[in-house]
Design an enzyme around this catalytic site. Sequence first.
Site, PDB file in Angstrom:
ATOM      1  N   LYS A  13       0.826  -1.223   0.000  1.00 35.78           N
ATOM      2  CA  LYS A  13       0.000   0.000   0.000  1.00 35.78           C
ATOM      3  C   LYS A  13       0.856   1.267   0.000  1.00 35.78           C
ATOM      4  CE  LYS A  13      -2.284  -0.661   3.846  1.00 35.78           C
ATOM      5  NZ  LYS A  13      -1.769  -1.970   4.290  1.00 35.78           N
ATOM      6  N   ARG A  88      -9.544   1.605   8.427  1.00 30.50           N
ATOM      7  CA  ARG A  88      -9.144   0.230   8.749  1.00 30.50           C
ATOM      8  C   ARG A  88     -10.310  -0.577   9.318  1.00 30.50           C
ATOM      9  NH1 ARG A  88      -3.518   0.720   8.418  1.00 30.50           N
ATOM     10  NH2 ARG A  88      -2.372  -0.762   9.639  1.00 30.50           N
ATOM     11  N   ARG A 127      11.431  -6.813   5.471  1.00 29.67           N
ATOM     12  CA  ARG A 127      11.247  -5.403   5.120  1.00 29.67           C
ATOM     13  C   ARG A 127      12.161  -4.459   5.914  1.00 29.67           C
ATOM     14  NH1 ARG A 127       5.266  -2.796   4.905  1.00 29.67           N
ATOM     15  NH2 ARG A 127       5.232  -3.044   7.162  1.00 29.67           N
ATOM     16  N   ARG A 160      10.762  -2.119  11.180  1.00 28.96           N
ATOM     17  CA  ARG A 160       9.698  -1.688  12.079  1.00 28.96           C
ATOM     18  C   ARG A 160       9.538  -2.685  13.215  1.00 28.96           C
ATOM     19  NH1 ARG A 160       4.585  -0.131   8.402  1.00 28.96           N
ATOM     20  NH2 ARG A 160       3.586  -1.094  10.185  1.00 28.96           N
ATOM     21  N   ARG A 171      -1.212  -8.616  13.311  1.00 31.63           N
ATOM     22  CA  ARG A 171      -1.673  -7.571  12.385  1.00 31.63           C
ATOM     23  C   ARG A 171      -2.504  -8.183  11.260  1.00 31.63           C
ATOM     24  NH1 ARG A 171       3.645  -5.156  10.612  1.00 31.63           N
ATOM     25  NH2 ARG A 171       2.416  -3.873   9.200  1.00 31.63           N
TER      26      ARG A 171
HETATM   27  P1  AMP Z   1       0.650   0.669   8.953  1.00 35.60           P
HETATM   28  O1  AMP Z   1       1.920   1.426   8.753  1.00 35.60           O
HETATM   29  O2  AMP Z   1      -0.468   1.187   8.099  1.00 35.60           O
HETATM   30  O3  AMP Z   1       0.847  -0.826   8.829  1.00 35.60           O
HETATM   31  O4  AMP Z   1       0.199   0.956  10.469  1.00 35.60           O
HETATM   32  C1  AMP Z   1       1.009   0.597  11.562  1.00 35.60           C
HETATM   33  C2  AMP Z   1       0.193   0.555  12.833  1.00 35.60           C
HETATM   34  O5  AMP Z   1      -0.379   1.853  13.076  1.00 35.60           O
HETATM   35  C3  AMP Z   1      -0.990  -0.385  12.800  1.00 35.60           C
HETATM   36  O6  AMP Z   1      -0.646  -1.728  13.097  1.00 35.60           O
HETATM   37  C4  AMP Z   1      -1.887   0.241  13.874  1.00 35.60           C
HETATM   38  O7  AMP Z   1      -1.393  -0.030  15.183  1.00 35.60           O
HETATM   39  C5  AMP Z   1      -1.687   1.729  13.626  1.00 35.60           C
HETATM   40  N1  AMP Z   1      -2.660   2.223  12.618  1.00 35.60           N
HETATM   41  C6  AMP Z   1      -2.392   2.698  11.370  1.00 35.60           C
HETATM   42  N2  AMP Z   1      -3.512   3.080  10.736  1.00 35.60           N
HETATM   43  C7  AMP Z   1      -4.527   2.834  11.596  1.00 35.60           C
HETATM   44  C8  AMP Z   1      -5.939   2.998  11.526  1.00 35.60           C
HETATM   45  N3  AMP Z   1      -6.546   3.473  10.429  1.00 35.60           N
HETATM   46  N4  AMP Z   1      -6.671   2.634  12.623  1.00 35.60           N
HETATM   47  C9  AMP Z   1      -6.090   2.180  13.729  1.00 35.60           C
HETATM   48  N5  AMP Z   1      -4.772   1.966  13.866  1.00 35.60           N
HETATM   49  C10 AMP Z   1      -3.980   2.295  12.808  1.00 35.60           C
END
Ligand code: AMP
Length: 220
Positions: A13, A88, A127, A160, A171
Amino acid sequence: MYIIILGAPGAGKGTQAACIARELSLTHVASGDLFRQAVERGDKLGSSVKDYMNKGMLVPDEITIQMILERMSAADCRDGVILDGFPRNLRQAEALDKAFERKNSVIDWAIYIEVPDEELVRRLSGRWICRSCQTPYHSLSSPPKEQGKCELCGGTLYQRPDDSAETVKKRLKVYFTETMPVIEYYRQQGKLLEVDGKGGVDVVTDRILNALRKREFIAQ
Ligand code: AMP
């Protein structure tokens, strides 16, 4: 022009949103990046979201929705945004629709990048990401020329904390239970564009742009 990019963790993404933002001159808004920046700054938002992120859980909706709507009210979002990582869950999708209704605007398309589960785990476990410009690398499929260093800006690469095997599993589970219904939500609105996420970055970007051209959303 308002586009959402959907897909499991590891579907690409962030990479694709950055490419599409460049191609279509959109502002790339990534909820995960905004949270990570807050954690790095060590501010109030950062300390309230850190534990959720490290455990692979979703940050509570009130915090997330407020942060995204605030970010989207900035001047650089007026002419178009590609939203990455938000919404999400259904509550976030509905809150976003309501916010758009209030300003007489709509989400144009939701692009869903589909990648098989076993490929997701492989991608996430190797990653590495640039701390400065967020460019992702992969230890097997796209390693940087110099270990630990970003080819684009020279920034330091890091893994990360939520890409550990245990957290990745969590996740993915959260994704299947909470985020999959969002895909259905946009399908029912007739806004879902499904794109095969297998293959190289450029191939997938072309598929996305072609899907938008086919709907005459962008010029041929
Ligand atoms: P990502 O980089 O999009 O994989 O997001 C990393 C982490 O940020 C996720 O595992 C959640 O803990 C938090 N996060 C990101 N976007 C959201 C969202 N829309 N709603 C809730 N938590 C989020």
